[in-house]
Structure formats: structure tokens, C-alpha cells
Design a protein around this motif. Structure first.
Motif, PDB file in Angstrom:
ATOM      1  N   CYS A  86       1.818   6.170   6.542  1.00 46.97           N
ATOM      2  CA  CYS A  86       3.437   6.219   6.292  1.00 46.97           C
ATOM      3  C   CYS A  86       3.265   5.898   4.576  1.00 46.97           C
ATOM      4  O   CYS A  86       2.251   5.477   4.033  1.00 46.97           O
ATOM      5  N   SER A  87       4.408   5.904   4.029  1.00 42.17           N
ATOM      6  CA  SER A  87       4.591   5.874   2.442  1.00 42.17           C
ATOM      7  C   SER A  87       4.431   4.588   2.165  1.00 42.17           C
ATOM      8  O   SER A  87       4.073   4.240   0.987  1.00 42.17           O
ATOM      9  N   CYS A  88       4.816   3.380   2.658  1.00 42.16           N
ATOM     10  CA  CYS A  88       4.466   2.241   2.203  1.00 42.16           C
ATOM     11  C   CYS A  88       3.976   1.042   3.346  1.00 42.16           C
ATOM     12  O   CYS A  88       4.681   1.050   4.469  1.00 42.16           O
ATOM     13  N   ILE A  89       2.909   0.248   3.361  1.00 42.88           N
ATOM     14  CA  ILE A  89       2.672  -0.748   4.178  1.00 42.88           C
ATOM     15  C   ILE A  89       2.601  -1.781   3.230  1.00 42.88           C
ATOM     16  O   ILE A  89       2.051  -2.031   2.380  1.00 42.88           O
TER      17      ILE A  89
ATOM     18  N   GLY B  50      13.751  11.663   5.637  1.00 40.30           N
ATOM     19  CA  GLY B  50      14.543  10.915   6.610  1.00 40.30           C
ATOM     20  C   GLY B  50      14.551   9.600   6.188  1.00 40.30           C
ATOM     21  O   GLY B  50      15.137   8.713   6.744  1.00 40.30           O
ATOM     22  N   GLU B  51      13.706   9.183   5.247  1.00 38.48           N
ATOM     23  CA  GLU B  51      13.709   7.770   5.019  1.00 38.48           C
ATOM     24  C   GLU B  51      14.702   7.042   4.179  1.00 38.48           C
ATOM     25  O   GLU B  51      15.258   8.091   3.277  1.00 38.48           O
ATOM     26  N   ARG B  52      15.081   5.846   4.401  1.00 36.87           N
ATOM     27  CA  ARG B  52      16.253   5.463   3.756  1.00 36.87           C
ATOM     28  C   ARG B  52      16.110   4.902   2.291  1.00 36.87           C
ATOM     29  O   ARG B  52      16.942   4.739   1.477  1.00 36.87           O
ATOM     30  N   ASP B  53      14.816   4.468   2.090  1.00 43.01           N
ATOM     31  CA  ASP B  53      14.645   3.960   0.809  1.00 43.01           C
ATOM     32  C   ASP B  53      13.133   4.342   0.309  1.00 43.01           C
ATOM     33  O   ASP B  53      12.485   4.853   1.023  1.00 43.01           O
TER      34      ASP B  53
ATOM     35  N   SER C 261       6.387   1.390   6.723  1.00 42.59           N
ATOM     36  CA  SER C 261       7.714   1.957   6.526  1.00 42.59           C
ATOM     37  C   SER C 261       7.876   3.186   7.219  1.00 42.59           C
ATOM     38  O   SER C 261       6.947   3.947   7.380  1.00 42.59           O
ATOM     39  N   ASN C 262       8.979   3.555   7.777  1.00 42.87           N
ATOM     40  CA  ASN C 262       9.349   4.777   8.348  1.00 42.87           C
ATOM     41  C   ASN C 262      11.103   5.234   8.491  1.00 42.87           C
ATOM     42  O   ASN C 262      11.547   4.034   8.079  1.00 42.87           O
ATOM     43  N   THR C 263      11.437   6.226   9.170  1.00 44.68           N
ATOM     44  CA  THR C 263      12.968   6.460   8.945  1.00 44.68           C
ATOM     45  C   THR C 263      13.666   5.222   9.603  1.00 44.68           C
ATOM     46  O   THR C 263      14.845   4.922   9.190  1.00 44.68           O
ATOM     47  N   ASN C 264      13.073   4.556  10.500  1.00 44.25           N
ATOM     48  CA  ASN C 264      13.767   3.253  11.365  1.00 44.25           C
ATOM     49  C   ASN C 264      13.523   2.222  10.652  1.00 44.25           C
ATOM     50  O   ASN C 264      13.928   1.036  11.273  1.00 44.25           O
TER      51      ASN C 264
ATOM     52  N   LEU D  41       0.890  -1.182  -0.008  1.00 46.14           N
ATOM     53  CA  LEU D  41      -0.185  -0.019   0.071  1.00 46.14           C
ATOM     54  C   LEU D  41       0.824   1.177  -0.063  1.00 46.14           C
ATOM     55  O   LEU D  41       1.590   1.620   1.080  1.00 46.14           O
ATOM     56  N   ILE D  42       1.086   1.945  -0.910  1.00 44.01           N
ATOM     57  CA  ILE D  42       2.122   3.019  -1.382  1.00 44.01           C
ATOM     58  C   ILE D  42       1.244   4.205  -1.311  1.00 44.01           C
ATOM     59  O   ILE D  42       0.295   4.503  -2.116  1.00 44.01           O
ATOM     60  N   THR D  43       1.603   5.121  -0.365  1.00 45.00           N
ATOM     61  CA  THR D  43       0.919   6.493  -0.313  1.00 45.00           C
ATOM     62  C   THR D  43       2.247   7.566  -0.719  1.00 45.00           C
ATOM     63  O   THR D  43       2.869   7.737   0.339  1.00 45.00           O
TER      64      THR D  43
ATOM     65  N   ARG E 119       9.301   9.595   2.647  1.00 45.55           N
ATOM     66  CA  ARG E 119       9.225  10.813   3.269  1.00 45.55           C
ATOM     67  C   ARG E 119      10.509  11.207   3.750  1.00 45.55           C
ATOM     68  O   ARG E 119      11.500  10.377   3.630  1.00 45.55           O
TER      69      ARG E 119
ATOM     70  N   PRO F 208      13.376   0.887   7.244  1.00 47.30           N
ATOM     71  CA  PRO F 208      13.607   0.769   5.780  1.00 47.30           C
ATOM     72  C   PRO F 208      12.874  -0.414   5.262  1.00 47.30           C
ATOM     73  O   PRO F 208      12.889  -1.560   5.671  1.00 47.30           O
ATOM     74  N   ARG F 209      12.522  -0.379   3.799  1.00 48.62           N
ATOM     75  CA  ARG F 209      11.429  -1.376   3.183  1.00 48.62           C
ATOM     76  C   ARG F 209      12.663  -2.399   2.759  1.00 48.62           C
ATOM     77  O   ARG F 209      12.166  -3.604   2.632  1.00 48.62           O
TER      78      ARG F 209
END
Ligand code: SF4
Lengths: 480, 207
Positions: free
Chosen positions: B173-176, A279-282, B127-130, A271-273, A277, B132-133
Motif C-alpha cells: 500500500c502507498s503508506c504504512i 481512489g485514495e482520499r489523501d 493506507s487504502n481507499t477506506n 513507509l511510503i511506496t 493510489r 485515509p491517512r
């Protein structure tokens, strides 16, 4: 876009002549039917889910314009960008322009019917952008310059031998026959492509209007890779893919996995939103979503056939279809096959060139019964047929005249027992030239088409009506 | 590239369809809560284990007296590798592993799990800063540490929970990622093969 008329009869005769294909098809349809059936029987709320999904889809198509605007707003809010494409050409141009603006050289693609529909690969490759399919089946199909055979399993028409030869030729490896080894080779080849890609292209299974979330469903993980590793993610969706609310995804995800492959859940759902963001690493730094119309807004206008847009591309109707089981995917002449192909292809293309397709159904309704969004296929087929006949009426047609005469004769003979008996008797004598093993083989014109692919039972000397009468002669009058 | 006219055209086409008032959405929580499901956490854990194993996943329950570090070190020894990429959140914060490799070259990726779904055997990872995917995606083996109390009965319950978790969806968040077992394909003559793109082994440790 279809440029040449689809000749379903010619295509299917070709397919029927291939015994290997036939075996693969029977094996495949048997297995997928059985696993779907099992998966569906496991949850008691199946029918409720279908009803709810259909209700939601009805609402979406009815108010599609406002949902599209809502989705655009949501995507923009989370940092993505929306592009509107009225047809294939525009959609491809949009993608190529994004690629050019960002100096993209290597593109990895995950499976998407929308991109097949617009032939995006061809467009990008002809503009010097390396574009690789990464779903194993699609990759195999791309390596042999072929077309996908099924919307869920694109390469079921290839045997392991075909694939092992192909890999050996392309990559200089020994001819392994074990599927696991072949998959490992593909993993290695494709992993390199992922790590050097600047752009990932995916399809969209569902897009949530309220949150700007897109859902991508898969089993291999290639879509996750394509949407995570490269710096740019471009997703392409048919405009009908919208789901209004985030939590409504649960309904569609349950329906899709169980209908498509008989799994309780597909291996991966992403599920991509929006883009990554701060600070995110990937995750991609840019996220683009292309709205592809390509004829869909026209379908939405038709009261009779707009339900074709409710489809969630699970493939269940294809697997259950007795005709697909015989003739396979390529006979349908375009990217969508089976019942859904037979209704959607003519509506997204020139009806004159695709007029064969709505007739490719026995109207048995098996597709309607399995469809998770309850598309009433027989109804849609009939209204498309009606449209085709009406269009044909506008020009004088000698065939129509012949058909009228034939049906008049047929009607007369079948409505009077006397004629019927009489014809039966005549036929019994006439058939002696064609009779073999109590079957009629190779009748003369105009009946030759009937007996081209199957034999006709011979007319009996002692037909049922006579036997029936005789049986009751002793007791008096035979019941009618 | 922007095709301004296309947007207008598409919307115009759609506006000529028949209109009715938008219907009001009903809540889905209760309607799709299957009665067959276990409701206590032990039952959910059992269901999860059964379903996760059915999709070729591996499950271990962390023994009472053992530390997570010890358990994970056992795996590393067994798999004979030190090339590990891992998160440092939640229960993994206290993990004592010296090396942290880039996921692209790691043999094993270790992550936490935010939720799990019992009746499908699914891990749900945000996914979040800590978090990574790529840690759960690139290495051939994925070890996932799951807290028992985060298992929910089914996907509908999960979405209700996610809704509560985010309160308003603007903070989504950007990716679940939903992960149900190892990467699989049946594209070669319908034979099941594992690990074609994602990890070929997924090992869950329940704590
Ligand atoms: S029409 Fe229905 S059954 Fe066929 S692919 Fe679409 S959703 Fe599935």
C-alpha cells in the motif's frame, strides 16, 4: 559546499568561552548517553543486529550501482519518479524545476540532513518559493537564521528564554516560558503552513530497493504532514541510504530508534511506496525521489574509508564524543558534527579546506563502540590523516622541519634515563618563574599553547623515580 | 528535469569499485525473535499496554457487554465534542455516529489498527481507499480501535507478517504508518512536550 577553510581551533575556542552552551551540552550529552545505554541493554540481540546491519551495508555499498538501478525501477513501477543529481547544485535545480512546473508557491519541509547539505532552503527562497522548516527545532533555528547544532536535536543551543523571546517577537504573543505553551504556538503557526502548502519536501532514512519504499522516522508528525497533505512530495536521499530487502527494515529501524534517542521505537515511522493510489482520499498525487551523490560515489571507491557511507545518522557517536561534549556542533563548521562530521565533511568537500577535522579525535574509539553499524572510526581517522599528511608533503613545509627537530629531542630525552633525570632537574630550576600553586601557568613560547587552556603540573623536587629508589634503599636494589 | 549525464557519471564512479558476488540473504525471522517476549496473545496484550502507556499513550479494554459505539460515545461526551472524523472499516463499520467531519476541522479522529507491536507499543496502520491517512494525523485526539489478535511480539515478527500479508510486494500500500504514542518533541531544552504536530492524545481501545 564549503567555501572557506574550516578553522576548528578558532571555532572551538569561541564555543568554549560560552558557559551557557557548555551547560546545555553537558546536560544533553549526559542524558542522551544514559537513555541510549538503557535502550540498548533491553534487547538481547543488540550485537547481532549490529553485525547484520553492517553486513547489509557492506553489501549495499559494494553493489551500489545495481541497487540504485533496482530502486529506480521499483519507484517507477509504483508511479513515482527518480532524479539523479551529481551535486548540490543539480539537486536544488531539480527541486526548483519540479516546483516551477507545478506552480508551487509554498513548501513545507521536514528535517533532512541531505537538504541541509545542499542548502536547499536558501536556493528555493531566493527563487521566490516560500520554504518553511517544520520540525520544531529546525523551525526555531530557521527563525533565527542560525544553523542546526546537532543532527537529531538541532536547537539544543537555544534556551527556553531565547525561544520565548523569539516567538514573542515574531508572532506577537506574550513571552511564555512553559515549553508546552511554546510548542502549542508553533503547532498553530505551522498547521496553517501545512494546510496551504503545495509541496512537501522530506529526507529519507532508508530506501528499499526491491519495493521502492522509503522509510521516514520522526517523533513530531511533521514529516507525516509534509508527506501526506501537499499534492507533491519530493524526497531527497543520499545515494547510500539503500536497504536491499523490505524486511531488512526491521533491523535498521530497531537500531536507529534506540541509538538516536534511546526510544524503543520512534513515535512515527512512515513507509511510503509511491504516490496515492486510485481512489485514495489523501496522500500526494506526485512522488519524486532525488538521488544525491555530492561526493558519495567517490567515497564508495576508497577501500579505507568507504565505511563512512554505512552511517544511518543516529547521532550516537556525536553524543558519546568527549570532544563534541566540550566544543559543540558549530565548531565542526558544516552540517555534520561530531565524529561522523569529522570523517564525512572532509570526504564530501575539498580536503584542503577541511584538513583540521580528521585530527579532531583522541582516537579513543568510543564512537566505534556505540555506532550501530560499527564504523571503525579510529581507522578512518588515521587513513584520512595519512592522506592529508601525504598531500602536505608534496610542498616544502617549514613546520614539518621544526616538528622533526622537536621529536628528535623528545625521543632522545625520553629514551635514556640519564637524560631524562637530568632534564627533570633542569626543568625544576627553570620553572620557578612560571610556577604558581604547584602548577605551571602561562609558559613562554613555544610552549604557550599548552598552557593557554589548561595548567601543567609542576616538576617536582622529589620526582617519583627518586622516591621509588629511596623506598627500597633499605632493602637493597630497587626493582626497575 | 533530467540530468542524463549525472546518472551515467554516478554509475560509472560506482562501477569502478571492487566487485564480488552478491551474498545470499539469510532469513531474519528466527534470529531476532527475542526470547524474553510473551508468546500467547494475553501476554502480548499486557506487553503492548505496558509499553504504550510508557510513551504517554492511553489504553482501554472494551468491556465484555459494552458495544463499541457506547464506549466511543462515552469519550465524545467526556471530551464534549461532536466534531469527529472516522473510518468505516472493520469493527468501525457498525459505528453509529451521526456526524463525519473533515479531518482538518475534527477534534477527534477514529481509526482502526491493522497490526500492533507488543515490545515497542506501536500501532501499525495501512493506507487504502477506506483508510485515509489524515484521520490519525490532523485531529488533536486520535482514538484507535485495536483487535487483540493482531498484536505481534516485535518489529521483526511484524515485517515477517507484512511480507505474508502482501505475498508479493507489488501490492504494497502507498503508506504504512507506525504510531508509538502521541506526537512528541524534546527540542525545547530537552523538555518533553506532546502534540506539537500530530495528536497530543492517543487512546487505544482493545476489542
Ligand atoms: S557514524 Fe554510526 S554512530 Fe555516528 S551517526 Fe552514523 S550510524 Fe550513528
Amino acid at each position: 559546499m564549503i567555501t572557506k577553510r574550516i578553522d576548528f581551533k578558532k571555532n572551538s575556542v569561541q564555543a568554549l568561552a560560552n558557559p551557557k552552551l557548555k551547560k546545555a551540552l553537558v546536560n544533553f550529552t549526559d542524558r542522551s548517553r544514559a537513555s541510549r545505554k538503557k535502550a540498548v541493554s533491553e534487547i538481547s540481540e543488540w550485537e547481532d543486529l549490529r553485525l547484520e546491519a553492517r553486513r547489509i551495508k557492506e553489501q549495499v555499498i559494494k553493489d551500489l550501482d545495481s541497487y540504485l538501478l533496482e530502486l529506480e525501477e521499483s519507484i517507477t513501477r509504483v508511479g513515482g519518479k527518480v532524479h539523479w543529481a551529481k551535486d548540490a547544485e543539480e539537486a536544488s535545480k531539480i527541486v526548483a524545476t519540479i516546483a516551477k512546473e507545478n506552480n508551487v508557491r509554498n513548501v513545507v519541509k521536514s528535517k533532512s540532513m541531505a537538504t541541509e547539505e545542499i542548502e536547499l532552503n536558501k536556493y528555493l527562497i531566493s527563487r521566490g518559493i516560500n520554504t518553511v522548516e517544520t520540525d520544531l527545532g529546525e523551525y526555531i533555528v530557521q527563525l533565527c537564521n542560525d544553523h542546526p547544532f546537532h543532527i537529531i536535536t538541532p536547537a539544543i543551543h537555544k534556551t527556553k528564554e531565547d525561544i520565548s523571546k523569539l516567538f514573542s517577537e515574531k508572532f506577537g504573543v506574550p513571552e511564555y516560558e512553559e515549553p508546552q505553551k511554546l510548542a502549542n504556538i508553533a503547532r498553530k503557526e505551522l498547521r496553517e503552513k501545512f494546510l496551504s502548502a503545495d509541496m512537501g519536501i522530506s529526507g529519507v532514512n532508508f530506501a528499499v530497493a526491491e519495493t521502492g519504499t522509503i522509510a521516514i522516522v520522526e517523533n513530531e508528525g511533521n514529516a507525516r504532514l509534509a508527506t501526506t497533505y501537499p499534492d507533491i512530495h519530493v524526497a531527497i536521499m543520499g545515494i547510500e541510504k539503500i536497504v536491499p530487502k523490505f524486511e531488512q527494515l526491521s533491523i535498521f529501524l530497531s537500531l536507529l530508534a534506540r541509538s538516536a534517542t534511546g526510544q524503543k521505537s520512534s513515535t512515527y515511522v512512515s513507509l511510503i511506496t509511491g504516490p496515492r493510489r486510485e481512489g485514495e482520499r489523501d496522500g500526494p498525487r506526485q512522488f519524486h525521489l532525488v538521488f544525491l551523490d555530492n561526493g558519495r560515489s567517490q567515497i564508495a571507491k576508497s577501500e579505507e574509508t568507504k565505511e563512512s557511507l554505512y552511517c544511518i545518522r543516529c547521532g550516537a557517536c556525536i553524543n558519546i564524543c568527549p570532544i563534541y561534549r566540550q566544543v559543540g556542533g558549530h565548531s565542526y563548521g558544516w552540517v555534520y558534527s561530531g565524529p561522523i562530521g569529522a570523517v564525512i565533511t572532509p570526504q564530501l568537500n575539498d580536503l584542503n579546506k577541511t584538513a583540521d577535522l580528521p585530527f579532531v579525535s583522541s582516537l579513543c574509539g568510543a564512537c566505534r563502540d556505540v555506532c550501530p553499524v560499527k564504523i571503525d572510526f579510529p581507522h578512518v581517522f588515521l587513513s584520512l590523516r595519512q592522506k592529508i599528511i601525504e598531500q602536505a608533503r608534496e610542498k616544502p613545509n617549514p613546520r614539518e622541519f621544526m616538528e622533526k627537530i622537536a621529536f628528535w629531542i623528545w625521543g632522545t630525552v625520553f629514551s635514556k634515563p640519564f637524560y631524562y633525570n637530568f632534564m627533570g632537574k633542569i626543568m625544576f630550576f627553570l620553572q620557578c618563574f612560571y610556577r604558581k600553586d604547584n602548577e605551571l601557568q602561562r609558559l613562554p613560547y613555544p610552549f604557550s599553547k599548552w598552557t593557554r587552556d589548561k595548567n601543567f603540573p609542576a616538576f617536582s623536587k622529589n620526582p617519583f623515580r627518586e622516591r621509588w629508589k629511596k623506598k627500597y634503599q633499605v632493602k637493597g636494589k630497587a626493582p626497575r | 528535469m533530467i540530468f542524463k549525464e549525472s546518472k551515467v557519471l554516478i554509475l560509472q564512479n560506482l562501477r569502478s569499485t571492487v566487485r564480488e558476488e552478491k551474498s545470499v540473504k539469510k532469513s531474519i525471522e528466527s534470529r531476532f525473535f527475542s526470547s524474553k517476549l510473551s508468546i500467547n496473545q494475553d501476554g502480548l496484550q499486557n506487553d503492548f499496554i505496558e509499553n504504550f502507556k510508557a510513551v504517554s499513550g492511553e489504553v482501554h479494554i472494551l468491556e465484555k457487554k459494552k458495544s463499541l459505539t457506547a464506549k466511543i460515545n462515552e469519550f465524545l461526551q467526556e471530551l464534549d465534542t461532536q466534531a469527529v472524523s472516522f473510518w468505516r472499516t472493520g469493527p468501525l463499520e457498525s459505528l453509529e455516529i451521526t456526524s463525519d467531519t473533515d479531518p482538518a476541522s475534527a477534534d477527534i479522529g477514529i481509526t482502526g489498527v491493522d497490526f500492533a507491536i507488543a515490545d515497542t507499543g506501536t500501532l501499525v496502520i495501512l493506507s487504502n481507499t477506506n483508510q485515509p491517512r489524515l484521520t490519525s494525523l490532523l485531529p488533536p485526539i486520535h482514538i484507535a480501535v485495536l483487535k487483540k489478535e493482531t498484536i505481534v511480539p516485535n518489529i521483526h515478527a511484524l515485517f515477517v507478517k507484512l511480507g505474508k500479508f502482501y505475498q508479493n510486494y507489488n501490492k504494497l500500500c502507498s503508506c504504512i504508518s507506525f504510531i508509538t504514542g502521541p506526537s512528541r518533541t524534546a527540542d525545547i531544552e530537552l523538555n518533553l512536550t506532546l502534540g506539537v504536530h500530530g495528536p497530543g492524545r492517543v487512546i487505544v481501545i482493545i476489542i
